[in-house]
Every structure is written in structure tokens, then in C-alpha cells.
Design an enzyme around this catalytic site. Structure first.
Site, PDB file in Angstrom:
ATOM      1  N   GLU A 178      31.113  27.859 -14.220  1.00  0.00           N
ATOM      2  CA  GLU A 178      30.998  28.851 -15.299  1.00  0.00           C
ATOM      3  C   GLU A 178      29.545  29.097 -15.678  1.00  0.00           C
ATOM      4  O   GLU A 178      29.128  30.246 -15.901  1.00  0.00           O
ATOM      5  CB  GLU A 178      31.829  28.384 -16.502  1.00  0.00           C
ATOM      6  N   ALA A 326      41.265  19.168 -22.434  1.00  0.00           N
ATOM      7  CA  ALA A 326      41.661  19.320 -23.834  1.00  0.00           C
ATOM      8  C   ALA A 326      43.139  19.033 -24.051  1.00  0.00           C
ATOM      9  O   ALA A 326      43.518  18.418 -25.056  1.00  0.00           O
ATOM     10  CB  ALA A 326      41.324  20.732 -24.306  1.00  0.00           C
TER      11      ALA A 326
END
Length: 453
Positions: A178, A326
Site C-alpha cells: 500500500e 484487526a
């Protein structure tokens, strides 16, 4: 704030990341008093740190204040500080905050202090290649990235100009991919036409990893598609390449071609994670073992062996080779909260934590992402829409979602970046802290070991 009573069960939660915060929320209606201890006053949405570093989002949009999040939850007391040690016999944690130390007693302890950047034993690399684990890291990288173009524009020497316009990202996992993709978009789409003496499109973005594939955990199909998209963006991908040295002006690597040096003023590290020092201290205090990354070996219900009153969740725990993502933190935090509620209700406890894998996602560029959800592999625009929906869902707070959408609109549909402000203080704060140290710690040492002023 509701008055506390001695009879209420005391739950101490260490860390306000996904695990700690969702554990606290799951105990909203429980007959407990919660002390939530965190080293910062905000909850950090780490998956979007790279967008702060590349000028898409502001830090406030991914880091809402903890007190604002839990302001309607009357059984939560938020305290600033870093837990430095745990006395498992006396059931208390020792906390250090700027200028003050304190202790907090507990009946049940949930530890979700996240993970730190791992340089695989070469911590000195951090001086020249910041990681991507905190707001400080992201702001420093933002200052370095945008500052590099500014300084390149001043260089009369072609070699110096090229050094400033070479960006190296170490680590080809989601964060590294990213980051590389966004820097390439900055150079090729957002910045051209804004400089008189350089062409940002000539910037080199190099992605390095010791493994043989980008996004290796996503599978061969998505990995190949991600690699193709990176090449289309102009990112140079160097796989099976190991970093052996990092200094102010470059990086030394071992490649299949032999030892090489890449001249670069801007490097960033996204290659590995390790449990924080608290994991080792807690493991030693409780007499339990850790894995190679320093994570605590836990029972199937996320509790520590021999200590059912202590839970390790998220990146702190080693269980069934679960990934450090997460969703593991969220679900394990909720599971620990459920165990507490069952225990207080006199019901059977010890249920195994069962992780429901909701998949993995990574953006490569504007309108292009890869998503792996079970047996479904999606890439391109559809993958990007899925990425957008999931990240909006987990951004805490309506205000954060609205402003994030507005900034994404500016960045993805237009050619601007809303957050390009970078300062010398952001760029050099790490070096200043290393040179001068913690002012509160200096004051404490000068005042005496008892910490009096």
C-alpha cells in the site's frame, strides 16, 4: 461518572487498540468497573496509517479520542500511561505516564498492547527507515516523503537529485504494498506539474522483500495480480532480497545477483512485527512461555496457563497460528469479555476462542485492491469497493467516516492530497528524542529515585 463500590469486579484493560476497545465495549452492561490504560489518548486505526503518511487522511480521522468513544459508557475509567510490569500475585499493574508513576489493582486483566515494529535484531535501522506502527511514524514519513521532492528540486547535481527521488519500501506485505502504491501514485499522478526543476514522474519507488512473492499470504492468484498492478504503477519490485545495512544515504541488500547498494534518502520499514516488551514481562511474571515473535502462549480461551484471571488478546497472544490482523484482536477481545461475564454470572467458562476469518484486503492503487475472503478472491475495482466498505465500517465515529469519505473523494477522483503539511519537527523528532531523551525521565532522575519534584 458512576460511583464505584468495593463490591464491583475490577477489570483492567491494557491497550485501547481493537482488542482492548472492543473488550471494553462488550462489557458495557456488565456489573464491572473498567480501567482502560493506553499509552496515548486516542484509539489508532492502524490499517490506514499509510494514508496519513502519503497525505490522503489527517491523523485525527484515524485516531479518535478514547474518551470520546466511551463517553457514554459509565463503567469505564480511561487512564493515560504505559504498563511497565505486572504483579500477578498481588494482582496489580505498574504504569508509567509523563511525570508520574502509578499502580492499578485488578480482579481480571485483559492485555491487548498490540505489536511493535521488528527489525529482526537490527534496531539501528529504525533511525533511517521508520516503521509504520504509530501516528509519529506516519507523520515522520509524511515529512520525509514530501520533503524529499522539495529537496530534490533544489539539487544541482543529478546524482543527488536521483538519491532524493528514490524511495525504498522494505516489506511486501499489505502495508508495504500500500505504501509503495501510494508513493508511486503521488509521483505519477498527483505531483507532476508542480515543480520547476524536477519531473516527479522520474521518481523511483522500490519495494523489497526477502520472500519470493508480494502479498504472499493472499495466495498465488492475488499475489500475481498485485505484482502486475505494481509494475503498471512503475514500482520496482525486488523479491528474494535481504536488507543487510541501512544508513542515511542508502540501503545495502543481498540479492540473487549478489550484494548491491541502493542510493536513497527516504526509506521505510514494513517488514515485520514483534510483541512489545510487556509481553515478555507478563510471561515471565506468570511463568508462561512465548513464541519466536515474543507473543504469549495462551490457553484456547485466550487466558494465560494457570491464570484464568488474565487474558492476552490480539497481537499479544500466540494461539493456533492466528494472524496479527484487526479481526483477530476484535474477536478475541470480545471473547475475553464474554468469559468475564460468564464467570460473574456463575456459568461455565473456558470455552475455546473460535476465530471467524472475514478475509484480508489490500489496496494497490486508486480503484484497485485485492481481497481474499474464504475461497473468494477478488481484485480490481470490485475489490477496491469492498475495501472501501470494510474500512468505513470499522472507522470509529460518524465524523471520522464523513471526513474520510471527503478526503478519499479529493484524492481518488481528483488529483490533490488534502494533507501535505510536513514540518522539520516531524521529520527530525525521532533524532531529537534519541539525542536528548525523555524530559520527564530526566526530571525524575534529577529529582531522585522516589520521583518527587
Amino acid at each position: 461518572m458512576a460511583q464505584r463500590t468495593a463490591q464491583r469486579h475490577r477489570v483492567v484493560i491494557v491497550g485501547a487498540g481493537f482488542g482492548g476497545l472492543f473488550a471494553a465495549k462488550a462489557l458495557r452492561r456488565a456489573d464491572v468497573d473498567i480501567t482502560l490504560i493506553n499509552g496515548t489518548a486516542y484509539h489508532l486505526f492502524q490499517p490506514l496509517l499509510y494514508q496519513v503518511a502519503t497525505g490522503i487522511l489527517s491523523e485525527g480521522e484515524i485516531a479518535p479520542p478514547i474518551r470520546e468513544i466511551v463517553k457514554r459508557q459509565e463503567n469505564v475509567d480511561v487512564r493515560l500511561g504505559w504498563v511497565t510490569d505486572v504483579d500477578v500475585e498481588a494482582k496489580k499493574v505498574f504504569v508509567a505516564a509523563p511525570g508520574i508513576d502509578y499502580t492499578v489493582e485488578y480482579d481480571t486483566l485483559i492485555v491487548g498492547a498490540g505489536a511493535s515494529q521488528s527489525y529482526f535484531g537490527n534496531d539501528k535501522f529504525a533511525d533511517h527507515a521508520p516503521g509504520m506502527k504509530s501516528i509519529d511514524d506516519a507523520l515522520e514519513l509524511r515529512a520525509r516523503i514530501f520533503g524529499a521532492f522539495e529537496l530534490a528540486d533544489l539539487q544541482p547535481d543529478a546524482a543527488e537529485r536521483e538519491r532524493w527521488m528514490t524511495f525504498v519500501v522494505v516489506g511486501a506485505g499489505p502495508t508495504g504494498v500500500e505504501m509503495a502504491g501510494q508513493i508511486a501514485e503521488l509521483a505519477h499522478r498527483n505531483l507532476p506539474g508542480q515543480y520547476k526543476h524536477i519531473d516527479p514522474r522520474k521518481a523511483r519507488v522500490i519495494l523489497i522483500d526477502a520472500v519470493d512473492a508480494v502479498l504472499k499470504t493472499f495466495g498465488d492468484r492475488l499475489s500475481t495480480r498485485a505484482l502486475r498492478q505494481l509494475h503498471l504503477l512503475g514500482v520496482e519490485v525486488e523479491l528474494e532480497t535481504k536488507v543487510v545495512g541501512v544508513d542515511a544515504t542508502g540501503i545495502d541488500v543481498d540479492t540473487p545477483r549478489g550484494r548491491e547498494r541502493i542510493e536513497s534518502m527516504t526509506k521505510m520499514w514494513a517488514a515485520g512485527v514483534a510483541a512489545p516488551p510487556l509481553a515478555r514481562k507478563l510471561a515471565e511474571a506468570a511463568g508462561v512461555s512465548t513464541d519466536r515473535a515474543g507473543r504469549i502462549q495462551v490457553e484456547p480461551d485466550c487466558s494465560l496457563p494457570g491464570h484464568p484471571e488474565i487474558f492476552a488478546v490480539g497481537d499479544m497472544m500466540a494461539l493456533d497460528n492466528l494472524p496479527g490482523v484487526a479481526q483477530v484482536a476484535i474477536q478475541s477481545g470480545r471473547h475475553a469479555a464474554d468469559q468475564i461475564k460468564r464467570r460473574l454470572a456463575g456459568r461455565e467458562t473456558g470455552q475455546k476462542f473460535r476465530y471467524f476469518d472475514k478475509g484480508s484486503m489490500a489496496t494497490i492503487s486508486r480503484f484497485h485492491a485485492v481481497a481474499s475472503i474464504g475461497k473468494v478472491n477478488v481484485s480490481g475495482f470490485i475489490g477496491w469497493l469492498m475495501w472501501l466498505a470494510v474500512h468505513l465500517l470499522y472507522l470509529v465515529g460518524f465524523k471520522n467516516r464523513v471526513t474520510a469519505v471527503l478526503h478519499w473523494f479529493v484524492s481518488f477522483l481528483g488529483r490533490g492530497r488534502s494533507e501535505r503539511v510536513a514540518t522539520f519537527q516531524q521529520a527530525y523528532a525521532r533524532a531529537a528524542v534519541r539525542e536528548y531523551g525523555d524530559p520527564f525521565e530526566r526530571r525524575r532522575v534529577a529529582a531522585g529515585s522516589d520521583g518527587t519534584q
